[in-house]
Design a protein around this motif. Structure first.
Motif, PDB file in Angstrom:
ATOM      1  N   TYR A  14       4.321  -0.335   0.177  1.00  0.00           N
ATOM      2  CA  TYR A  14       3.195  -0.842   0.968  1.00  0.00           C
ATOM      3  C   TYR A  14       2.075   0.195   1.049  1.00  0.00           C
ATOM      4  N   THR A  18      -1.661  -0.307  -0.516  1.00  0.00           N
ATOM      5  CA  THR A  18      -2.885  -0.279   0.290  1.00  0.00           C
ATOM      6  C   THR A  18      -3.822   0.827  -0.179  1.00  0.00           C
ATOM      7  N   SER A  19      -3.265   1.933  -0.625  1.00  0.00           N
ATOM      8  CA  SER A  19      -4.081   3.018  -1.161  1.00  0.00           C
ATOM      9  C   SER A  19      -4.786   2.592  -2.447  1.00  0.00           C
ATOM     10  N   LEU A  61      -0.804  -8.667  -0.823  1.00  0.00           N
ATOM     11  CA  LEU A  61      -1.794  -8.209   0.149  1.00  0.00           C
ATOM     12  C   LEU A  61      -3.185  -8.777  -0.112  1.00  0.00           C
TER      13      LEU A  61
END
Length: 71
Positions: A14, A18-19, A61
């Motif tokens: 995760y 997200t990075s 995401l």
């Protein structure tokens, strides 16, 4: 039709996803796939698996619609 649940079970995946999204925006999935391919080419199965999981996490995401249950 794919009936497997959409899950991100690993915090590290995760965080990496997200990075990548922050750094690469809409191309984060492409970047994750490229890193998975590079790992596969050198025979690093662990890193290949990690980057494929990141690729799937990025896809999840970046979904605009909610699919399934949120936990």
């Amino acid at each position: 039709m794919n009936t497997s649940p959409l899950t991100i079970a690993d915090t590290a995946v995760y965080v990496t996803a997200t990075s990548l999204i922050a750094d690469h925006g809409e191309y984060a999935c492409v970047e994750a796939a490229a890193r998975a391919d590079a790992s596969q080419r050198i025979g690093n199965v662990v890193e290949f698996s990690h980057w494929r999981q990141v690729e799937r996490a990025v896809q999840i995401l970046q979904l605009e619609d909610i699919i399934g249950d949120l936990h």
